[in-house]
Write a protein that holds these residues in place. Structure first.
Motif, PDB file in Angstrom:
ATOM      1  N   LEU A  59      -4.147 -77.099  22.247  1.00 50.55           N
ATOM      2  CA  LEU A  59      -2.852 -76.479  22.515  1.00 50.55           C
ATOM      3  C   LEU A  59      -1.758 -77.536  22.606  1.00 50.55           C
ATOM      4  O   LEU A  59      -1.961 -78.620  23.159  1.00 50.55           O
ATOM      5  CB  LEU A  59      -2.892 -75.692  23.823  1.00 50.55           C
ATOM      6  N   ASN A  60      -0.600 -77.191  22.082  1.00 57.94           N
ATOM      7  CA  ASN A  60       0.582 -78.030  22.229  1.00 57.94           C
ATOM      8  C   ASN A  60       1.772 -77.088  22.339  1.00 57.94           C
ATOM      9  O   ASN A  60       2.393 -76.724  21.349  1.00 57.94           O
ATOM     10  CB  ASN A  60       0.730 -78.973  21.024  1.00 57.94           C
ATOM     11  N   GLY A  61       2.030 -76.648  23.583  1.00 60.00           N
ATOM     12  CA  GLY A  61       3.026 -75.602  23.758  1.00 60.00           C
ATOM     13  C   GLY A  61       4.050 -75.933  24.820  1.00 60.00           C
ATOM     14  O   GLY A  61       3.900 -76.871  25.602  1.00 60.00           O
ATOM     15  N   GLN A  62       5.109 -75.122  24.845  1.00 54.41           N
ATOM     16  CA  GLN A  62       6.149 -75.246  25.846  1.00 54.41           C
ATOM     17  C   GLN A  62       6.732 -73.865  26.104  1.00 54.41           C
ATOM     18  O   GLN A  62       6.450 -72.913  25.356  1.00 54.41           O
ATOM     19  CB  GLN A  62       7.252 -76.199  25.376  1.00 54.41           C
ATOM     20  N   LYS A  63       7.524 -73.746  27.139  1.00 49.34           N
ATOM     21  CA  LYS A  63       8.058 -72.444  27.518  1.00 49.34           C
ATOM     22  C   LYS A  63       9.142 -71.992  26.540  1.00 49.34           C
ATOM     23  O   LYS A  63      10.123 -72.709  26.311  1.00 49.34           O
ATOM     24  CB  LYS A  63       8.626 -72.517  28.936  1.00 49.34           C
ATOM     25  N   GLY A  64       8.946 -70.819  25.965  1.00 48.06           N
ATOM     26  CA  GLY A  64      10.029 -70.151  25.254  1.00 48.06           C
ATOM     27  C   GLY A  64      10.284 -70.534  23.815  1.00 48.06           C
ATOM     28  O   GLY A  64      10.854 -69.750  23.062  1.00 48.06           O
ATOM     29  N   TYR A  65       9.887 -71.749  23.404  1.00 49.14           N
ATOM     30  CA  TYR A  65      10.238 -72.212  22.072  1.00 49.14           C
ATOM     31  C   TYR A  65       9.059 -72.926  21.410  1.00 49.14           C
ATOM     32  O   TYR A  65       8.229 -73.538  22.072  1.00 49.14           O
ATOM     33  CB  TYR A  65      11.428 -73.189  22.118  1.00 49.14           C
ATOM     34  N   HIS A  66       9.031 -72.826  20.086  1.00 51.10           N
ATOM     35  CA  HIS A  66       8.121 -73.616  19.258  1.00 51.10           C
ATOM     36  C   HIS A  66       6.657 -73.442  19.686  1.00 51.10           C
ATOM     37  O   HIS A  66       6.239 -72.356  20.056  1.00 51.10           O
ATOM     38  CB  HIS A  66       8.533 -75.099  19.258  1.00 51.10           C
ATOM     39  N   GLY A  67       5.882 -74.512  19.636  1.00 46.92           N
ATOM     40  CA  GLY A  67       4.499 -74.468  20.074  1.00 46.92           C
ATOM     41  C   GLY A  67       3.516 -74.197  18.952  1.00 46.92           C
ATOM     42  O   GLY A  67       3.755 -73.350  18.085  1.00 46.92           O
ATOM     43  N   VAL A  68       2.403 -74.931  18.981  1.00 47.98           N
ATOM     44  CA  VAL A  68       1.327 -74.754  18.009  1.00 47.98           C
ATOM     45  C   VAL A  68      -0.010 -74.735  18.745  1.00 47.98           C
ATOM     46  O   VAL A  68      -0.143 -75.281  19.842  1.00 47.98           O
ATOM     47  CB  VAL A  68       1.329 -75.877  16.940  1.00 47.98           C
ATOM     48  N   GLU A  77     -14.512 -82.337  17.007  1.00 42.59           N
ATOM     49  CA  GLU A  77     -14.878 -83.723  17.322  1.00 42.59           C
ATOM     50  C   GLU A  77     -13.779 -84.357  18.171  1.00 42.59           C
ATOM     51  O   GLU A  77     -14.050 -85.119  19.090  1.00 42.59           O
ATOM     52  CB  GLU A  77     -15.061 -84.527  16.020  1.00 42.59           C
ATOM     53  N   SER A  78     -12.535 -84.042  17.815  1.00 45.02           N
ATOM     54  CA  SER A  78     -11.381 -84.583  18.539  1.00 45.02           C
ATOM     55  C   SER A  78     -10.142 -83.800  18.134  1.00 45.02           C
ATOM     56  O   SER A  78     -10.159 -83.054  17.140  1.00 45.02           O
ATOM     57  CB  SER A  78     -11.178 -86.068  18.205  1.00 45.02           C
ATOM     58  N   PHE A  79      -9.074 -83.972  18.907  1.00 45.38           N
ATOM     59  CA  PHE A  79      -7.785 -83.414  18.510  1.00 45.38           C
ATOM     60  C   PHE A  79      -6.677 -84.217  19.161  1.00 45.38           C
ATOM     61  O   PHE A  79      -6.897 -84.886  20.194  1.00 45.38           O
ATOM     62  CB  PHE A  79      -7.661 -81.924  18.863  1.00 45.38           C
ATOM     63  N   ASP A  80      -5.511 -84.198  18.553  1.00 43.74           N
ATOM     64  CA  ASP A  80      -4.359 -84.902  19.116  1.00 43.74           C
ATOM     65  C   ASP A  80      -3.080 -84.282  18.579  1.00 43.74           C
ATOM     66  O   ASP A  80      -3.089 -83.533  17.589  1.00 43.74           O
ATOM     67  CB  ASP A  80      -4.395 -86.398  18.797  1.00 43.74           C
ATOM     68  N   ALA A  81      -1.972 -84.591  19.232  1.00 46.09           N
ATOM     69  CA  ALA A  81      -0.659 -84.088  18.838  1.00 46.09           C
ATOM     70  C   ALA A  81       0.273 -85.268  18.607  1.00 46.09           C
ATOM     71  O   ALA A  81       0.199 -86.284  19.303  1.00 46.09           O
ATOM     72  CB  ALA A  81      -0.091 -83.179  19.923  1.00 46.09           C
ATOM     73  N   ARG A  82       1.143 -85.126  17.617  1.00 45.32           N
ATOM     74  CA  ARG A  82       2.132 -86.152  17.311  1.00 45.32           C
ATOM     75  C   ARG A  82       3.531 -85.590  17.500  1.00 45.32           C
ATOM     76  O   ARG A  82       3.790 -84.418  17.213  1.00 45.32           O
ATOM     77  CB  ARG A  82       1.972 -86.648  15.869  1.00 45.32           C
ATOM     78  N   ASP A  83       4.442 -86.448  17.966  1.00 46.66           N
ATOM     79  CA  ASP A  83       5.850 -86.081  18.075  1.00 46.66           C
ATOM     80  C   ASP A  83       6.602 -86.588  16.847  1.00 46.66           C
ATOM     81  O   ASP A  83       6.275 -87.645  16.299  1.00 46.66           O
ATOM     82  CB  ASP A  83       6.469 -86.689  19.332  1.00 46.66           C
ATOM     83  N   PHE A  84       7.605 -85.850  16.448  1.00 50.01           N
ATOM     84  CA  PHE A  84       8.427 -86.216  15.308  1.00 50.01           C
ATOM     85  C   PHE A  84       9.888 -86.232  15.724  1.00 50.01           C
ATOM     86  O   PHE A  84      10.315 -85.444  16.576  1.00 50.01           O
ATOM     87  CB  PHE A  84       8.211 -85.233  14.151  1.00 50.01           C
ATOM     88  N   CYS A  85      10.642 -87.143  15.127  1.00 50.47           N
ATOM     89  CA  CYS A  85      12.081 -87.272  15.391  1.00 50.47           C
ATOM     90  C   CYS A  85      12.372 -87.555  16.865  1.00 50.47           C
ATOM     91  O   CYS A  85      13.431 -87.166  17.382  1.00 50.47           O
ATOM     92  CB  CYS A  85      12.832 -86.025  14.932  1.00 50.47           C
ATOM     93  N   LYS A  87      11.301 -86.236  19.446  1.00 52.14           N
ATOM     94  CA  LYS A  87      11.449 -85.022  20.242  1.00 52.14           C
ATOM     95  C   LYS A  87      10.078 -84.504  20.654  1.00 52.14           C
ATOM     96  O   LYS A  87       9.172 -84.450  19.840  1.00 52.14           O
ATOM     97  CB  LYS A  87      12.159 -83.927  19.434  1.00 52.14           C
ATOM     98  N   LYS A  88       9.950 -84.131  21.895  1.00 51.12           N
ATOM     99  CA  LYS A  88       8.699 -83.524  22.377  1.00 51.12           C
ATOM    100  C   LYS A  88       8.845 -82.005  22.318  1.00 51.12           C
ATOM    101  O   LYS A  88       8.949 -81.324  23.337  1.00 51.12           O
ATOM    102  CB  LYS A  88       8.397 -84.009  23.799  1.00 51.12           C
ATOM    103  N   ASP A  89       8.883 -81.503  21.068  1.00 51.22           N
ATOM    104  CA  ASP A  89       9.138 -80.073  20.898  1.00 51.22           C
ATOM    105  C   ASP A  89       7.951 -79.329  20.301  1.00 51.22           C
ATOM    106  O   ASP A  89       8.106 -78.234  19.765  1.00 51.22           O
ATOM    107  CB  ASP A  89      10.403 -79.831  20.069  1.00 51.22           C
ATOM    108  N   CYS A  90       6.761 -79.918  20.402  1.00 46.93           N
ATOM    109  CA  CYS A  90       5.509 -79.175  20.199  1.00 46.93           C
ATOM    110  C   CYS A  90       5.408 -78.565  18.804  1.00 46.93           C
ATOM    111  O   CYS A  90       5.271 -77.345  18.644  1.00 46.93           O
ATOM    112  CB  CYS A  90       5.368 -78.078  21.268  1.00 46.93           C
TER     113      CYS A  90
END
Length: 275
Positions: A59-68, A77-85, A87-90
């Motif tokens: 999960l990579n989510g936030q309140k009200g907007y965006h999220g994946v 086996e593993s998972f990770d999230a990357r930020d772009f620009c 911004k921590k906008d999930c």
């Protein structure tokens, strides 16, 4: 071993959890990648999904907007999230399926939600459009999105660009509309080409056949008018092109009660099992 992966911009997972459940019961993909979940991780409806057999979640989510989110019947086996620009906008998640999932060779799944870009296709006066263009530039430059030809990787998600002429209902009328402007199309195609990705949907359904995954809420007669766009994509590395068995766009989900404006797309791959 057959591996099925679905991608769907759900436009609020809690609001549409019944639709998600209906889809999962009908299609039973091994992996479901959701975008625009609009849900912080601690409020994600995991109990309902686990009852349906999807015990593994990134999960990579936030309140009200965006999220994946990446939901799976198979262990990661593993998972990770990357930020772009900066911004921590999930907007990104990557999950690796491998030996624990019964695969002889690992497969990396990237799940993206590219910024929509607002309504005005001018970065000088529309910060949302400027963000979208910068996001696509950063995707193009990102080393992890340039896998080697032998690597097995899949990139899915709501990329918010309909890059080809027949990905929209009217190429001529859409040229000045955000999602099909020349600069967006050029940038998304550059991400694909520089990364060596293959457009799996167009591999199975070549142009000039029209192919859509999104129909506006503003069009109550969406089915009759059929003014759609292909905003949702599935790309694969060259190592997986011959393993691609099917692509299915589940159009009828757009006609459900209180639907998302996007519909799910599912890829079926034939891979070697570990046994």
């Amino acid at each position: 071993m057959r591996l099925t992966i679905s991608t769907w911009n759900i436009n609020s997972v809690r609001l549409r959890i019944d639709l998600v459940a209906k889809f999962l019961k009908a299609v039973r993909p091994d992996v479901l990648c959701l975008q625009e979940t609009k849900c912080p991780d601690d409020r994600f409806p995991l109990k309902r999904l686990r009852r349906l057999g999807y015990e593994h979640a990134a999960l990579n989510g936030q309140k009200g907007y965006h999220g994946v989110a990446v939901l799976s019947r198979l262990p990661f086996e593993s998972f990770d999230a990357r930020d772009f620009c900066d911004k921590k906008d999930c907007r990104h998640l990557a999950a690796v399926l491998g030996e624990r999932a019964g695969l002889r060779e690992p497969v990396t799944v990237h799940n993206f939600y590219v910024p929509a870009g607002g309504d005005i296709p001018d970065p000088a006066i529309n910060p949302k459009f400027a963000h979208k263009l910068a996001f696509l530039d950063e995707m193009r430059a990102h080393a992890t999105l340039r896998p080697a030809a032998h690597e097995r990787a899949i990139l899915v998600g709501d990329l918010n660009v309909a890059p080809l002429e027949h990905d929209v209902w009217s190429h001529k009328q859409m040229l000045r509309v955000v999602s099909h402007t020349p600069i967006e199309c050029e940038k998304l195609i550059a991400v694909q080409q520089i990364g060596g990705w293959v457009d799996a949907m167009r591999l199975r359904v070549p142009e000039p056949t029209k192919l859509y995954t999104w129909w506006s809420y503003r069009s109550p007669d969406w089915e009759t008018a059929n003014k759609g766009r292909r905003l949702d994509h599935i790309w694969v590395t060259p190592a997986l092109t011959e393993r691609l068995a099917d692509i299915a766009v589940r159009h009828r989900m757009r006609g459900e009660l209180r639907p998302s404006d996007h519909v799910p797309v599912t890829a079926t791959l034939e891979l070697e099992g570990s046994a």
